[in-house]
Design a protein around this motif. Sequence first.
Motif, PDB file in Angstrom:
ATOM      1  N   UNK A 218     -10.076  51.232  71.332  1.00 55.24           N
ATOM      2  CA  UNK A 218      -8.823  50.485  71.388  1.00 55.24           C
ATOM      3  C   UNK A 218      -9.040  49.017  71.018  1.00 55.24           C
ATOM      4  N   UNK A 219     -10.045  48.389  71.624  1.00 59.38           N
ATOM      5  CA  UNK A 219     -10.286  46.967  71.367  1.00 59.38           C
ATOM      6  C   UNK A 219     -10.691  46.751  69.914  1.00 59.38           C
ATOM      7  N   UNK A 220     -11.588  47.590  69.394  1.00 57.07           N
ATOM      8  CA  UNK A 220     -12.032  47.413  68.009  1.00 57.07           C
ATOM      9  C   UNK A 220     -10.886  47.629  67.033  1.00 57.07           C
ATOM     10  N   UNK A 221     -10.054  48.627  67.289  1.00 55.32           N
ATOM     11  CA  UNK A 221      -8.939  48.907  66.389  1.00 55.32           C
ATOM     12  C   UNK A 221      -7.928  47.769  66.390  1.00 55.32           C
ATOM     13  N   UNK A 222      -7.541  47.305  67.582  1.00 58.35           N
ATOM     14  CA  UNK A 222      -6.540  46.242  67.671  1.00 58.35           C
ATOM     15  C   UNK A 222      -7.050  44.958  67.032  1.00 58.35           C
ATOM     16  N   UNK A 223      -8.274  44.562  67.354  1.00 58.03           N
ATOM     17  CA  UNK A 223      -8.805  43.313  66.800  1.00 58.03           C
ATOM     18  C   UNK A 223      -8.943  43.396  65.277  1.00 58.03           C
ATOM     19  N   UNK A 224      -9.306  44.561  64.765  1.00 58.44           N
ATOM     20  CA  UNK A 224      -9.449  44.707  63.316  1.00 58.44           C
ATOM     21  C   UNK A 224      -8.108  44.581  62.613  1.00 58.44           C
ATOM     22  N   UNK A 225      -7.077  45.236  63.159  1.00 55.28           N
ATOM     23  CA  UNK A 225      -5.751  45.158  62.531  1.00 55.28           C
ATOM     24  C   UNK A 225      -5.161  43.761  62.655  1.00 55.28           C
ATOM     25  N   UNK A 226      -5.394  43.083  63.786  1.00 55.02           N
ATOM     26  CA  UNK A 226      -4.895  41.714  63.944  1.00 55.02           C
ATOM     27  C   UNK A 226      -5.588  40.787  62.961  1.00 55.02           C
ATOM     28  N   UNK A 227      -6.912  40.950  62.796  1.00 55.07           N
ATOM     29  CA  UNK A 227      -7.651  40.120  61.855  1.00 55.07           C
ATOM     30  C   UNK A 227      -7.158  40.355  60.432  1.00 55.07           C
ATOM     31  N   UNK A 228      -6.889  41.617  60.095  1.00 57.29           N
ATOM     32  CA  UNK A 228      -6.384  41.925  58.764  1.00 57.29           C
ATOM     33  C   UNK A 228      -5.011  41.305  58.541  1.00 57.29           C
ATOM     34  N   UNK A 229      -4.159  41.345  59.573  1.00 58.63           N
ATOM     35  CA  UNK A 229      -2.821  40.774  59.451  1.00 58.63           C
ATOM     36  C   UNK A 229      -2.892  39.263  59.241  1.00 58.63           C
ATOM     37  N   UNK A 230      -3.816  38.597  59.947  1.00 57.28           N
ATOM     38  CA  UNK A 230      -3.964  37.156  59.774  1.00 57.28           C
ATOM     39  C   UNK A 230      -4.476  36.810  58.380  1.00 57.28           C
ATOM     40  N   UNK A 231      -5.356  37.661  57.836  1.00 52.96           N
ATOM     41  CA  UNK A 231      -5.863  37.415  56.494  1.00 52.96           C
ATOM     42  C   UNK A 231      -4.784  37.638  55.441  1.00 52.96           C
ATOM     43  N   UNK A 232      -3.874  38.566  55.720  1.00 50.92           N
ATOM     44  CA  UNK A 232      -2.818  38.866  54.751  1.00 50.92           C
ATOM     45  C   UNK A 232      -1.705  37.837  54.778  1.00 50.92           C
ATOM     46  N   UNK A 233      -1.499  37.161  55.918  1.00 47.71           N
ATOM     47  CA  UNK A 233      -0.391  36.212  56.047  1.00 47.71           C
ATOM     48  C   UNK A 233      -0.506  35.040  55.079  1.00 47.71           C
ATOM     49  N   UNK A 234      -1.670  34.355  54.946  1.00 47.06           N
ATOM     50  CA  UNK A 234      -1.757  33.258  53.973  1.00 47.06           C
ATOM     51  C   UNK A 234      -1.485  33.707  52.544  1.00 47.06           C
ATOM     52  N   UNK A 235      -1.955  34.917  52.183  1.00 45.69           N
ATOM     53  CA  UNK A 235      -1.705  35.419  50.841  1.00 45.69           C
ATOM     54  C   UNK A 235      -0.222  35.637  50.610  1.00 45.69           C
ATOM     55  N   UNK A 236       0.468  36.162  51.632  1.00 50.66           N
ATOM     56  CA  UNK A 236       1.906  36.371  51.516  1.00 50.66           C
ATOM     57  C   UNK A 236       2.631  35.043  51.400  1.00 50.66           C
ATOM     58  N   UNK A 237       2.174  34.047  52.205  1.00 51.51           N
ATOM     59  CA  UNK A 237       2.798  32.727  52.148  1.00 51.51           C
ATOM     60  C   UNK A 237       2.584  32.090  50.789  1.00 51.51           C
ATOM     61  N   UNK A 238       1.393  32.272  50.213  1.00 54.14           N
ATOM     62  CA  UNK A 238       1.115  31.725  48.891  1.00 54.14           C
ATOM     63  C   UNK A 238       2.013  32.355  47.842  1.00 54.14           C
ATOM     64  N   UNK A 239       2.246  33.660  47.947  1.00 54.29           N
ATOM     65  CA  UNK A 239       3.141  34.333  47.004  1.00 54.29           C
ATOM     66  C   UNK A 239       4.553  33.787  47.126  1.00 54.29           C
ATOM     67  N   UNK A 240       4.988  33.503  48.358  1.00 51.06           N
ATOM     68  CA  UNK A 240       6.330  32.973  48.567  1.00 51.06           C
ATOM     69  C   UNK A 240       6.458  31.581  47.962  1.00 51.06           C
ATOM     70  N   UNK A 241       5.401  30.740  48.078  1.00 53.17           N
ATOM     71  CA  UNK A 241       5.458  29.394  47.529  1.00 53.17           C
ATOM     72  C   UNK A 241       5.500  29.403  46.011  1.00 53.17           C
ATOM     73  N   UNK A 242       4.870  30.424  45.416  1.00 52.07           N
ATOM     74  CA  UNK A 242       4.842  30.492  43.966  1.00 52.07           C
ATOM     75  C   UNK A 242       6.147  30.993  43.382  1.00 52.07           C
ATOM     76  N   UNK A 243       7.023  31.534  44.197  1.00 49.31           N
ATOM     77  CA  UNK A 243       8.287  32.037  43.687  1.00 49.31           C
ATOM     78  C   UNK A 243       9.172  30.879  43.262  1.00 49.31           C
ATOM     79  N   UNK A 244       9.957  31.079  42.198  1.00 44.17           N
ATOM     80  CA  UNK A 244      10.855  30.045  41.716  1.00 44.17           C
ATOM     81  C   UNK A 244      12.019  29.883  42.671  1.00 44.17           C
TER      82      UNK A 244
END
Length: 238
Positions: A197-223
Amino acid sequence: MITHPQAAPAVPDPDEERRRVQTARLLAYRDDGPLVAVLRGRMGPGLPPVPAALAALLAVVAVGVTGVLGDGSGPAALLPVLAMVVLVVPTAPRDHLGRFDWLVPPLIRGTEFLTIILLGLAADTPKWLLFVLIYVIGYHTYDTVYRTRQSIWPAPWVFQAGLGWEVRLLLLGAGAALGVLDWVVAVMCVYLGVLFAVESVTSWVRLDKQASPAQASDDLEASPEEAMEQATGEADKA
């Protein structure tokens, strides 16, 4: 000045890459543990996975049908465990690229669960405790399958720390033989439940945090026009 031509980066062969990923997935779904990790390189080519896994399942079924487990204690409790370990561990070195090798992980998991149930019922272990153990292992299997389908691979140490199917069964068989299966199942439920449980939750949370900046960067690049159009569409849906 003499320059040497630089070799172009090698492009991986698509068929070889597909076979590599298929093997990696099936080996991950097997959930092999530390015993297999130690023996894998020392067993030569290994046994054909599907026939060996089917033979292990039939052997465990035969043990259950014949009633040789008795009250679930004594050396007889090790029979289904040893049958599975002896037959299935030697299949680990195979590449699992056969036409029917995708059957190996479900056969291993099904035989593992059947062995847990047979040992637990013979030793009169509380059924809810057996259910919890099977649920915890099943959750780990589901999490592994879901992650690999998203191209997110669990860390190798998870399978080692999770003991693998072979060490789990050896511990359960030893606990049944010594008459302390209830305690072994209870400790295993707590340990594996917290670990997975702990390994699964921490892994998915870490992945979500890594994906958030990329998503924000895509939003900033939009016209501005695209951003306005997207906002208008979301407002219409609401």
